[in-house]
Scaffold this motif. Structure first.
Motif, mmCIF file in Angstrom:
data_model
loop_
_atom_site.group_PDB
_atom_site.id
_atom_site.type_symbol
_atom_site.label_atom_id
_atom_site.label_comp_id
_atom_site.label_asym_id
_atom_site.label_seq_id
_atom_site.Cartn_x
_atom_site.Cartn_y
_atom_site.Cartn_z
ATOM 1 N N ASP A 1 18.248 6.429 24.804
ATOM 2 C CA ASP A 1 18.302 7.045 23.474
ATOM 3 C C ASP A 1 17.070 6.728 22.634
ATOM 4 O OD1 ASP A 1 20.722 8.125 24.089
ATOM 5 O OD2 ASP A 1 21.864 7.113 22.518
ATOM 6 N N ARG B 1 28.394 -5.162 22.940
ATOM 7 C CA ARG B 1 29.094 -4.410 21.906
ATOM 8 C C ARG B 1 30.259 -3.641 22.517
ATOM 9 N NH1 ARG B 1 24.949 -1.248 18.204
ATOM 10 N NH2 ARG B 1 26.914 -0.647 17.275
ATOM 11 N N GLN C 1 33.688 5.815 23.038
ATOM 12 C CA GLN C 1 34.734 6.498 23.780
ATOM 13 C C GLN C 1 34.276 6.689 25.210
ATOM 14 O OE1 GLN C 1 35.908 9.879 21.385
ATOM 15 N NE2 GLN C 1 37.276 8.436 20.364
ATOM 16 N N THR D 1 24.306 9.119 28.569
ATOM 17 C CA THR D 1 24.488 8.043 29.549
ATOM 18 C C THR D 1 23.855 8.418 30.881
ATOM 19 O OG1 THR D 1 26.492 7.382 28.419
ATOM 20 C CG2 THR D 1 26.249 6.641 30.690
ATOM 21 N N ARG E 1 32.552 3.663 27.304
ATOM 22 C CA ARG E 1 31.202 3.134 27.188
ATOM 23 C C ARG E 1 31.179 1.610 27.295
ATOM 24 N NH1 ARG E 1 28.421 0.432 24.039
ATOM 25 N NH2 ARG E 1 26.155 0.611 24.031
ATOM 26 N N SER F 1 16.304 -10.319 18.196
ATOM 27 C CA SER F 1 15.625 -9.027 18.141
ATOM 28 C C SER F 1 14.120 -9.266 18.119
ATOM 29 C CB SER F 1 16.070 -8.314 16.851
ATOM 30 O OG SER F 1 15.346 -7.139 16.660
ATOM 31 N N GLU G 1 19.213 -8.648 23.022
ATOM 32 C CA GLU G 1 20.195 -7.767 22.374
ATOM 33 C C GLU G 1 20.490 -8.308 20.972
ATOM 34 O OE1 GLU G 1 22.209 -4.871 22.831
ATOM 35 O OE2 GLU G 1 22.967 -5.490 20.856
ATOM 36 N N ARG G 2 20.435 -7.401 20.015
ATOM 37 C CA ARG G 2 20.623 -7.814 18.620
ATOM 38 C C ARG G 2 22.046 -8.301 18.331
ATOM 39 N NH1 ARG G 2 19.540 -3.121 14.682
ATOM 40 N NH2 ARG G 2 21.522 -2.550 15.571
ATOM 41 N N ILE H 1 23.375 0.701 27.719
ATOM 42 C CA ILE H 1 23.496 1.225 29.082
ATOM 43 C C ILE H 1 22.128 1.194 29.774
ATOM 44 C CG2 ILE H 1 24.163 3.225 30.478
ATOM 45 C CD1 ILE H 1 26.475 1.970 28.806
ATOM 46 N N ALA H 2 21.108 1.737 29.091
ATOM 47 C CA ALA H 2 19.793 1.871 29.717
ATOM 48 C C ALA H 2 19.172 0.506 30.042
ATOM 49 C CB ALA H 2 18.860 2.666 28.791
HETATM 50 C C1 LIG Z 1 28.785 0.822 20.077
HETATM 51 C C2 LIG Z 1 28.319 2.133 20.652
HETATM 52 C C3 LIG Z 1 29.267 3.137 20.910
HETATM 53 C C4 LIG Z 1 28.864 4.356 21.445
HETATM 54 N N1 LIG Z 1 29.819 5.285 21.698
HETATM 55 C C5 LIG Z 1 29.492 6.463 22.274
HETATM 56 C C6 LIG Z 1 30.486 7.426 22.599
HETATM 57 O O1 LIG Z 1 31.673 7.223 22.385
HETATM 58 N N2 LIG Z 1 30.098 8.608 23.134
HETATM 59 C C7 LIG Z 1 28.781 8.870 23.408
HETATM 60 O O2 LIG Z 1 28.466 9.949 23.901
HETATM 61 N N3 LIG Z 1 27.816 7.964 23.136
HETATM 62 C C8 LIG Z 1 28.132 6.775 22.567
HETATM 63 N N4 LIG Z 1 27.146 5.850 22.277
HETATM 64 C C9 LIG Z 1 25.767 6.179 22.659
HETATM 65 C C10 LIG Z 1 25.573 6.033 24.167
HETATM 66 O O3 LIG Z 1 25.868 4.716 24.564
HETATM 67 C C11 LIG Z 1 24.142 6.369 24.503
HETATM 68 O O4 LIG Z 1 23.892 7.715 24.140
HETATM 69 C C12 LIG Z 1 23.766 6.332 25.956
HETATM 70 O O5 LIG Z 1 24.642 5.614 26.749
HETATM 71 C C13 LIG Z 1 22.351 5.780 26.095
HETATM 72 O O6 LIG Z 1 22.384 4.389 26.066
HETATM 73 P P1 LIG Z 1 21.216 3.463 25.532
HETATM 74 O O7 LIG Z 1 21.354 2.200 26.305
HETATM 75 O O8 LIG Z 1 19.925 4.173 25.527
HETATM 76 O O9 LIG Z 1 21.584 3.229 24.011
HETATM 77 P P2 LIG Z 1 22.814 2.441 23.357
HETATM 78 O O10 LIG Z 1 24.027 2.555 24.208
HETATM 79 O O11 LIG Z 1 22.884 2.902 21.957
HETATM 80 O O12 LIG Z 1 22.371 0.905 23.419
HETATM 81 C C14 LIG Z 1 21.344 0.378 22.631
HETATM 82 C C15 LIG Z 1 21.558 -1.120 22.519
HETATM 83 O O13 LIG Z 1 20.439 -1.675 21.822
HETATM 84 C C16 LIG Z 1 20.921 -2.612 20.879
HETATM 85 N N5 LIG Z 1 19.928 -2.763 19.808
HETATM 86 C C17 LIG Z 1 19.726 -1.969 18.743
HETATM 87 N N6 LIG Z 1 18.713 -2.450 17.999
HETATM 88 C C18 LIG Z 1 18.271 -3.566 18.614
HETATM 89 C C19 LIG Z 1 17.244 -4.499 18.323
HETATM 90 N N7 LIG Z 1 16.469 -4.390 17.224
HETATM 91 N N8 LIG Z 1 17.050 -5.537 19.169
HETATM 92 C C20 LIG Z 1 17.835 -5.694 20.273
HETATM 93 N N9 LIG Z 1 18.835 -4.827 20.586
HETATM 94 C C21 LIG Z 1 19.043 -3.783 19.761
HETATM 95 C C22 LIG Z 1 22.247 -2.051 20.419
HETATM 96 O O14 LIG Z 1 23.065 -3.052 19.842
HETATM 97 C C23 LIG Z 1 22.808 -1.508 21.726
HETATM 98 O O15 LIG Z 1 23.515 -2.496 22.433
HETATM 99 C C24 LIG Z 1 27.483 4.623 21.720
HETATM 100 C C25 LIG Z 1 26.536 3.621 21.450
HETATM 101 C C26 LIG Z 1 26.936 2.381 20.939
HETATM 102 C C27 LIG Z 1 25.896 1.309 20.665
#
Ligand SMILES: Cc1cc2nc3c(=O)[nH]c(=O)nc-3n(C[C@H](O)[C@H](O)[C@H](O)COP(=O)(O)OP(=O)(O)OC[C@H]3O[C@@H](n4cnc5c(N)ncnc54)[C@H](O)[C@@H]3O)c2cc1C
Length: 399
Positions: A289, A39, A43, A302, A105, A127, A33-34, A13-14
């Motif tokens: 995150d 992905r 929920q 989110t 999500r 990655s 993206e890994r 998301i971020a």
């Molecule tokens: C598959 C999935 C399902 C989720 N389901 C829920 C839910 O149901 N309810 C909820 O509250 N929160 C859920 N979360 C967490 C939620 O998306 C986050 O808390 C929030 O949206 C913050 O998003 P973010 O982009 O910081 O992190 P995330 O949404 O976790 O995204 C991080 C991304 O970085 C990618 N990544 C990881 N390591 C690497 C690397 N080494 N190199 C490149 N890319 C990499 C991951 O594949 C992912 O796509 C889920 C996360 C994921 C990945």
């Protein structure tokens, strides 16, 4: 227009939200993206408070609302399916445990990707391997792609961020486990109930179902546990753990577990929070995150990511790409908001996962009281107003 290059790790998301804003301000973002593609899964996630203003400024509010999951609220059920208490969405003006804007999500990640893919370079199935910073940039090597240089690097790669490990050190210094695990996966079972249902079992366990946008059942499992000796990539091992832990639990548990082996989007992780004193080191910054995971218990992950992406891009634009100024202002603007967002609601893990039958009964009683008309206002203020209260700055071009 700065024209600077920014490598963003993570297309959750971020990452795509940051790419959206950076591109609007004239930067050249690349997202790595890994996973081999976006992905799926997860929920419904909440878009609350200040984040609603962010999606408005992105021009995405109507499209996000059109994809919302129509949930009527949350209810606790007994082993026989009887409801012990309900928390309807309208009781808290859309800011209760189930928020007014709940979007799956995977749907939100796809929408952000679709919105940016024409202008932003995405590298899937790759990655960052190493980061080497020098006076005027960062040299990045990848697992697959050829090495490249970028002006700045942002880690938006989730709670187990590789960027954070490379720039700040090992995960154990920043991730605080909260003493429980969670799993989500989709099932083929129809669900037109409109309710997010949860069934607690003694031993700090909960099984839940949520309706998806296309009328199916999404399953949720959570349980209290000390750190488990199961690798993050060992999906078979994680499924085994769930099946064993929930073997004796009633309600729909057996039926849901039966759908687990075929689920295309099984997700399993610990409940954790990321706590860091700084979100940047040199030219590398963290977002979402990776920087401050509040844990899904808060319902803020989110929203904080969307607000953080807006501020980080805006400050980089305002400072004309001077990362020293921009990263400092980004932190100053966001720290307090994140601190509030990380506060665990309603007794934290033990409130969500009560240990005994008596504790479950007490929790149901207090939930009924909180949802009663006289206490609704107080409850909303105490538990659900954490996402408000940040006045979004204006940046040239942010509307
Ligand atoms: C598959 C999935 C399902 C989720 N389901 C829920 C839910 O149901 N309810 C909820 O509250 N929160 C859920 N979360 C967490 C939620 O998306 C986050 O808390 C929030 O949206 C913050 O998003 P973010 O982009 O910081 O992190 P995330 O949404 O976790 O995204 C991080 C991304 O970085 C990618 N990544 C990881 N390591 C690497 C690397 N080494 N190199 C490149 N890319 C990499 C991951 O594949 C992912 O796509 C889920 C996360 C994921 C990945």
């Amino acid at each position: 227009m700065t024209n600077r290059t920014v490598l963003i790790s993570g297309a959750g998301i971020a990452g795509p939200a940051l790419a959206f804003w950076l591109h609007r301000y004239g930067f050249r973002p690349t997202v790595v993206e890994r996973a081999p593609g976006l992905r799926p899964g997860g929920q419904a996630v909440d878009i609350r408070g200040t984040a609603r203003e962010v999606i408005e400024r992105m021009g995405l509010s109507a499209r996000i609302r059109a994809r919302c999951v129509a949930e009527r609220g949350m209810a606790y059920v007994a082993a026989d399916g009887g409801v012990s208490c309900r928390m309807p969405v309208h009781a808290f003006d859309g800011e209760g445990i189930v928020a007014e804007i709940e979007i799956e999500r995977g749907d939100l990640a796809r929408l952000l990707y679709e919105e940016t893919r024409a202008e932003v370079e995405y590298l899937f199935d790759d990655s960052i391997e190493t980061l080497t910073e020098d006076g005027d940039g960062v040299r990045v090597t990848f697992q697959r792609a050829a090495p490249r240089r970028f002006d700045l690097v942002v880690g938006a790669d989730g709670m187990h961020s590789r960027t954070r490990a490379l720039a700040f050190g090992p995960e154990s210094a920043y991730v605080r486990p909260l003493g429980a695990y969670l799993a989500y996966f989709s099932t083929p079972y129809p669900d037109d109930s409109g309710w997010f249902l949860l069934h607690n079992a003694p031993g700090g366990r909960v099984v839940g179902t949520r309706p998806t946008r296309d009328g199916r059942t999404s399953a949720l499992f959570s349980f209290v546990s000390p750190p488990l000796d199961v690798d993050r990539r060992d999906i078979a091992g994680q499924r085994r753990v769930l099946a064993e832990r929930f073997a004796d639990v009633g309600w729909r548990t057996a039926e849901l577990l039966a759908a687990m082996p075929d689920a295309p989007d099984f997700y399993f992780d610990l409940y954790g929070q990321v706590r860091m004193e700084r979100w940047s080191s040199g030219r590398v910054a963290l977002l979402g995150d990776a920087a401050w995971c509040p844990s899904p218990l808060t319902g803020q992950g989110t929203s904080l990511s969307l607000v953080g992406a807006y501020l980080l891009a805006g400050e980089l634009a305002a400072a004309d790409g001077d990362h020293r100024v921009a990263y400092r202002r980004y932190e100053e603007a966001l720290r307090e908001h994140v601190r509030r967002g990380q506060e665990l609601p309603g007794g934290g893990i033990s409130g969500f996962l009560p240990a005994s039958r008596t504790a479950i009964w007490l929790r149901d009683r207090s939930m009924r009281a909180m949802t009663s008309r006289p206490l609704r206002r107080l409850t909303a203020r105490a538990f659900f107003s954490k996402a408000d209260g940040l006045a979004l700055p204006e940046y040239a071009g942010s509307r």
